[in-house]
Design a protein around this motif. Structure first.
Motif, PDB file in Angstrom:
ATOM      1  N   ASN A  37       0.818  -1.202   0.000  1.00  0.00           N
ATOM      2  CA  ASN A  37       0.000   0.000   0.000  1.00  0.00           C
ATOM      3  C   ASN A  37       0.858   1.262   0.000  1.00  0.00           C
ATOM      4  N   ALA A  38       1.975   1.239   0.734  1.00  0.00           N
ATOM      5  CA  ALA A  38       2.872   2.400   0.735  1.00  0.00           C
ATOM      6  C   ALA A  38       3.466   2.633  -0.650  1.00  0.00           C
ATOM      7  N   VAL A  39       3.827   1.557  -1.351  1.00  0.00           N
ATOM      8  CA  VAL A  39       4.387   1.705  -2.698  1.00  0.00           C
ATOM      9  C   VAL A  39       3.363   2.319  -3.649  1.00  0.00           C
ATOM     10  N   VAL A  40       2.121   1.820  -3.602  1.00  0.00           N
ATOM     11  CA  VAL A  40       1.101   2.286  -4.548  1.00  0.00           C
ATOM     12  C   VAL A  40       0.600   3.678  -4.180  1.00  0.00           C
ATOM     13  N   THR A  41       0.317   3.906  -2.889  1.00  0.00           N
ATOM     14  CA  THR A  41      -0.291   5.175  -2.480  1.00  0.00           C
ATOM     15  C   THR A  41       0.636   6.356  -2.715  1.00  0.00           C
ATOM     16  N   TRP A  42       1.899   6.207  -2.315  1.00  0.00           N
ATOM     17  CA  TRP A  42       2.830   7.316  -2.507  1.00  0.00           C
ATOM     18  C   TRP A  42       3.455   7.302  -3.894  1.00  0.00           C
ATOM     19  N   GLY A  43       3.535   6.130  -4.506  1.00  0.00           N
ATOM     20  CA  GLY A  43       4.075   6.070  -5.864  1.00  0.00           C
ATOM     21  C   GLY A  43       3.143   6.631  -6.911  1.00  0.00           C
ATOM     22  N   ILE A  44       1.823   6.661  -6.624  1.00  0.00           N
ATOM     23  CA  ILE A  44       0.897   7.211  -7.616  1.00  0.00           C
ATOM     24  C   ILE A  44       1.119   8.713  -7.792  1.00  0.00           C
ATOM     25  N   LEU A  45       1.664   9.361  -6.775  1.00  0.00           N
ATOM     26  CA  LEU A  45       1.980  10.786  -6.915  1.00  0.00           C
ATOM     27  C   LEU A  45       3.080  10.993  -7.952  1.00  0.00           C
ATOM     28  N   ALA A  46       4.080  10.112  -7.939  1.00  0.00           N
ATOM     29  CA  ALA A  46       5.123  10.200  -8.959  1.00  0.00           C
ATOM     30  C   ALA A  46       4.591   9.804 -10.335  1.00  0.00           C
ATOM     31  N   TYR A  47       3.694   8.840 -10.369  1.00  0.00           N
ATOM     32  CA  TYR A  47       3.121   8.400 -11.638  1.00  0.00           C
ATOM     33  C   TYR A  47       2.325   9.519 -12.304  1.00  0.00           C
ATOM     34  N   LEU A  48       1.639  10.329 -11.502  1.00  0.00           N
ATOM     35  CA  LEU A  48       0.799  11.397 -12.033  1.00  0.00           C
ATOM     36  C   LEU A  48       1.505  12.747 -12.090  1.00  0.00           C
ATOM     37  N   ALA A  49       2.809  12.779 -11.850  1.00  0.00           N
ATOM     38  CA  ALA A  49       3.551  14.044 -11.879  1.00  0.00           C
ATOM     39  C   ALA A  49       3.497  14.647 -13.279  1.00  0.00           C
ATOM     40  N   THR A  50       3.490  15.969 -13.339  1.00  0.00           N
ATOM     41  CA  THR A  50       3.350  16.675 -14.614  1.00  0.00           C
ATOM     42  C   THR A  50       4.684  17.116 -15.211  1.00  0.00           C
ATOM     43  N   SER A  51       5.804  16.882 -14.538  1.00  0.00           N
ATOM     44  CA  SER A  51       7.108  17.272 -15.064  1.00  0.00           C
ATOM     45  C   SER A  51       8.127  16.195 -14.696  1.00  0.00           C
ATOM     46  N   PRO A  52       9.174  16.012 -15.500  1.00  0.00           N
ATOM     47  CA  PRO A  52      10.192  14.999 -15.178  1.00  0.00           C
ATOM     48  C   PRO A  52      10.881  15.249 -13.837  1.00  0.00           C
ATOM     49  N   ARG A  53      11.108  16.499 -13.502  1.00  0.00           N
ATOM     50  CA  ARG A  53      11.773  16.788 -12.230  1.00  0.00           C
ATOM     51  C   ARG A  53      10.896  16.390 -11.049  1.00  0.00           C
ATOM     52  N   ALA A  54       9.614  16.731 -11.116  1.00  0.00           N
ATOM     53  CA  ALA A  54       8.705  16.339 -10.035  1.00  0.00           C
ATOM     54  C   ALA A  54       8.576  14.823  -9.956  1.00  0.00           C
TER      55      ALA A  54
END
Length: 346
Positions: A170-187
């Motif tokens: 759950n920690a991998v998916v919940t916090w990783g989805i923020l990186a998956y939906l990031a709008t810029s490569p740096r973010a």
């Protein structure tokens, strides 16, 4: 008078989604060859961990060594802090926090994709991890019955649903989805590093507290990573779901506007020609007896004949000739004696 329908909170939210500017074109991750290779490698690692535990290999012995080491007794001063830190892997609190953030993102970016992608990831997590948990039936360290065993196939025993680690996945998916939906490569890079640190620390915290084997944590990491890597395959259904929801919203708003009562418009009065006062006074029609049925019928406006019309001040005054009194032949003049009237018998 036309009354505007009163918008509810949900109507205002959807109206904000449709407000200009149009929805931006977001960078939707695609299933590239590099991602496919990573997905295949993670899947192979996943199956290797399951096979190693089922066959009671060296990984199971390492699990027992880590459990008998009892980290919570070796470093008791951090026990209270880690009791709170492990909450970052619980599904309920983390889902609420991330959903609130993604809801704000959806409102700002005029799209439902962040919330729908997060919902799809949680659905895949519950189905895949839950099926393996209850299918293998492995007991946790606190419920172990035989030293050195893999503690598998205990379907009807308490605490037999810990493989893989739900906190870690759950920690991998919940916090990783923020990186998956990031709008810029740096973010995306910064959020990927942050989610990796959080999921790693949450998994090791469960080993410290003695609630999971080390192999549970390894399989939880792989399970969560498989969901994030395979999520681009579900982007077309997510896009169709978003289009369907917005179309359903439009039909609902159209039906609500049709059923809203509105005041009937007041009909405009028929224009009546305006004539001069003098002409109106000169041509006053004589009063006639009108039947009640004819009186109720609408009367057409009377139009005067064309031609020049003079005002009252321009007319020549008409003075009557002679006396205004009516003639009385029998009336005597003033100062004379009136004649006697003959008597009539009656």
């Amino acid at each position: 008078m036309r009354t505007e329908p009163k918008l509810t909170r949900l109507d205002r939210i959807f109206a904000r989604l449709d407000r200009e500017p149009e929805r931006p074109v977001l960078d939707v991750p695609r299933m590239t060859r590099h991602r496919v290779v990573l997905f295949g490698a993670t899947l192979a690692f996943y199956l290797t961990i399951v096979l190693a535990v089922v066959t009671t290999s060296w990984l199971v012995r390492f699990d027992w060594q880590a459990m008998l080491f009892r980290p919570y007794q070796q470093w008791p001063e951090i026990h209270a802090f880690l009791d709170y830190w492990v909450v970052l892997g619980q599904r309920g609190p983390t889902a609420v926090m991330v959903a609130a953030w993604l809801g704000w993102r959806s409102w700002r970016q005029h799209t439902l994709r962040p919330l729908l992608a997060f919902g799809a990831a949680l659905l895949l997590l519950n189905v895949s991890v839950g099926a393996v948990k209850y299918g293998l039936g492995r007991s946790g360290p606190h419920y172990a019955t035989e030293v050195g065993s893999n503690e598998m196939w205990h379907w009807f025993q308490a605490g037999s649903d810990i493989f893989p680690s739900g906190h870690t996945a759950n920690a991998v998916v919940t916090w990783g989805i923020l990186a998956y939906l990031a709008t810029s490569p740096r973010a995306r890079r910064w959020l990927s590093a942050l989610s990796a640190v959080l999921s790693l620390s949450v998994g090791l915290t469960t080993v410290y507290l003695g609630t999971h084997w080390l192999s549970d944590v390894l399989l939880g990491w792989a399970a969560g990573l498989l969901i994030l890597l395979g999520l681009p395959w579900f982007e077309p259904p997510i896009a169709r779901a978003e289009a369907w929801l917005l179309d359903l919203r439009d039909r609902w708003l159209a039906g609500a506007s049709r059923t809203t009562p509105q005041a009937a418009p007041v009909p405009a009065a028929t224009p009546v020609p305006v004539t001069s006062l003098a002409a109106a006074e000169e041509e006053v029609p004589p009063r006639e007896t009108v039947s009640p049925s004819a009186a109720r019928a609408p009367r057409a406006p009377a139009y005067l004949a064309p031609g020049p019309h003079t005002t009252r001040s321009e007319r020549t005054p008409v003075t009557p000739v002679g006396s205004r009194r009516p003639p009385y032949p029998e009336r005597a003049t003033r100062g004379s004696t009136p004649a006697a009237r003959p008597l009539t018998g009656g």
